[in-house]
Design a protein around this motif. Sequence first.
Motif, PDB file in Angstrom:
ATOM      1  N   LYS A   1       0.621   4.304  -2.624  1.00  0.00           N
ATOM      2  CA  LYS A   1       0.246   5.651  -2.181  1.00  0.00           C
ATOM      3  C   LYS A   1       1.256   6.698  -2.649  1.00  0.00           C
ATOM      4  O   LYS A   1       0.883   7.821  -3.017  1.00  0.00           O
ATOM      5  CB  LYS A   1       0.122   5.687  -0.662  1.00  0.00           C
ATOM      6  CG  LYS A   1      -1.177   5.099  -0.125  1.00  0.00           C
ATOM      7  CD  LYS A   1      -1.269   5.252   1.381  1.00  0.00           C
ATOM      8  CE  LYS A   1      -2.619   4.787   1.904  1.00  0.00           C
ATOM      9  NZ  LYS A   1      -2.701   4.899   3.391  1.00  0.00           N
ATOM     10  N   LYS A   2       2.538   6.336  -2.636  1.00  0.00           N
ATOM     11  CA  LYS A   2       3.567   7.283  -3.070  1.00  0.00           C
ATOM     12  C   LYS A   2       3.382   7.652  -4.536  1.00  0.00           C
ATOM     13  O   LYS A   2       3.556   8.813  -4.921  1.00  0.00           O
ATOM     14  CB  LYS A   2       4.947   6.677  -2.838  1.00  0.00           C
ATOM     15  CG  LYS A   2       5.361   6.636  -1.369  1.00  0.00           C
ATOM     16  CD  LYS A   2       6.721   5.977  -1.197  1.00  0.00           C
ATOM     17  CE  LYS A   2       7.099   5.902   0.285  1.00  0.00           C
ATOM     18  NZ  LYS A   2       8.401   5.199   0.490  1.00  0.00           N
TER      19      LYS A   2
ATOM     20  N   TRP B   1      -6.960   6.506  -8.153  1.00  0.00           N
ATOM     21  CA  TRP B   1      -7.230   5.876  -6.865  1.00  0.00           C
ATOM     22  C   TRP B   1      -6.382   4.616  -6.721  1.00  0.00           C
ATOM     23  O   TRP B   1      -5.782   4.154  -7.693  1.00  0.00           O
ATOM     24  CB  TRP B   1      -8.715   5.529  -6.702  1.00  0.00           C
ATOM     25  CG  TRP B   1      -9.466   5.157  -7.944  1.00  0.00           C
ATOM     26  CD1 TRP B   1     -10.039   6.014  -8.833  1.00  0.00           C
ATOM     27  CD2 TRP B   1      -9.739   3.831  -8.450  1.00  0.00           C
ATOM     28  NE1 TRP B   1     -10.657   5.321  -9.846  1.00  0.00           N
ATOM     29  CE2 TRP B   1     -10.494   3.975  -9.644  1.00  0.00           C
ATOM     30  CE3 TRP B   1      -9.448   2.549  -8.001  1.00  0.00           C
ATOM     31  CZ2 TRP B   1     -10.939   2.888 -10.392  1.00  0.00           C
ATOM     32  CZ3 TRP B   1      -9.887   1.456  -8.748  1.00  0.00           C
ATOM     33  CH2 TRP B   1     -10.623   1.639  -9.920  1.00  0.00           C
TER      34      TRP B   1
ATOM     35  N   GLU C   1       0.818  -1.209   0.000  1.00  0.00           N
ATOM     36  CA  GLU C   1       0.000   0.000   0.000  1.00  0.00           C
ATOM     37  C   GLU C   1       0.858   1.268   0.000  1.00  0.00           C
ATOM     38  O   GLU C   1       0.543   2.240  -0.690  1.00  0.00           O
ATOM     39  CB  GLU C   1      -0.932  -0.001   1.204  1.00  0.00           C
ATOM     40  CG  GLU C   1      -1.906   1.165   1.244  1.00  0.00           C
ATOM     41  CD  GLU C   1      -2.859   1.100   2.419  1.00  0.00           C
ATOM     42  OE1 GLU C   1      -3.824   1.883   2.420  1.00  0.00           O
ATOM     43  OE2 GLU C   1      -2.629   0.269   3.337  1.00  0.00           O
ATOM     44  N   ASP C   2       1.951   1.252   0.759  1.00  0.00           N
ATOM     45  CA  ASP C   2       2.797   2.447   0.830  1.00  0.00           C
ATOM     46  C   ASP C   2       3.371   2.812  -0.536  1.00  0.00           C
ATOM     47  O   ASP C   2       3.395   3.993  -0.924  1.00  0.00           O
ATOM     48  CB  ASP C   2       3.935   2.222   1.829  1.00  0.00           C
ATOM     49  CG  ASP C   2       3.461   2.283   3.275  1.00  0.00           C
ATOM     50  OD1 ASP C   2       2.350   2.803   3.505  1.00  0.00           O
ATOM     51  OD2 ASP C   2       4.190   1.803   4.160  1.00  0.00           O
TER      52      ASP C   2
ATOM     53  N   GLN D   1       0.193   9.909  -5.084  1.00  0.00           N
ATOM     54  CA  GLN D   1       0.396  11.321  -4.750  1.00  0.00           C
ATOM     55  C   GLN D   1       1.024  12.108  -5.900  1.00  0.00           C
ATOM     56  O   GLN D   1       0.931  13.339  -5.938  1.00  0.00           O
ATOM     57  CB  GLN D   1       1.279  11.424  -3.509  1.00  0.00           C
ATOM     58  CG  GLN D   1       0.601  10.934  -2.240  1.00  0.00           C
ATOM     59  CD  GLN D   1       1.575  10.795  -1.065  1.00  0.00           C
ATOM     60  OE1 GLN D   1       2.769  11.037  -1.200  1.00  0.00           O
ATOM     61  NE2 GLN D   1       1.044  10.391   0.083  1.00  0.00           N
TER      62      GLN D   1
END
Length: 290
Positions: free
Chosen positions: A265-266, A278, A261-262, A269
């Motif tokens: 997410k990076k 998404w 997930e990290d 962004q």
Amino acid sequence: MSTSSLTKRQWLACPAPAKLNLFLHITGRREDGYHLLQSVFQLIDRCDTLDFQVRDDGHIQRMNHIDGVPEPTDLVIRAARLLQSHSKSTYGADIYLHKNLPMGGGVGGGSSDAATTLMALNHLWQCGLDQAQLMQLGLQLGADVPFFIFGQNAFVEGIGEQLQAITTPVKWFVVIEPGVHVPTPTIFSAKELTRDTKPVRITDFSNAAKVEWKNDLQAVACALHSEIANAINWLKQYEINQGDAKMTGSGSCVFCAFPNEDAAKKVLQQVPHHWTSWIAKALQQHPIIL
């Protein structure tokens, strides 16, 4: 059953998850015009949700307006009426569709909505159809509908109706909506579409053999809509493996896989703001368990 609110008279927040095509090969074409394909369909945790309230008068209606989807042609309404006719149920339903998935995005939103409708109303109306019967009914609505009733990630063949359960790695996906609508018939009828990709075996995918896992529809869609190509090219800079960034289905959504997930997410962004984007987690099974 899922953990959404369920009583004998209503079922609220029923999930209708999206899918991604981890690859999509067109291997031929039948005499009736339908294309033969191979693909792996991956369920993800991005969902539409539907609310169902049982009616005793047999009337079926959608309770909210959805731009571009007239009620008579909505797959949700068609699914409900098909089940009602097939089962000879005297019940009806008020249906509210909370639309979260993009239309014309290649993530199976309409088909998933129809599948959830069949599963939910089969239960609420006590029709008694088993999974195989619901899948056969769903096929009348579209080739992708049986997959969502099947409820597991699948190696898919034929016109989309031949399903073998498959275990896929735990992944997170960044998905971009390029902002264009791609009509599926336009892609499949294009003269430029290659229809002779060499068939692969389910073991090829499971063993991660050196096969070019591509989407045969992608080149046609990119030629018609440069924004799809732009989104794929942007995602390519974050690929872990070459070819990870690709289009799903007949488009227009594009995606790229990440190990956690990290990492997803990076990348999320960094997505340019003129695209909707998404992240979603891979699911191993449908949230509704039959």
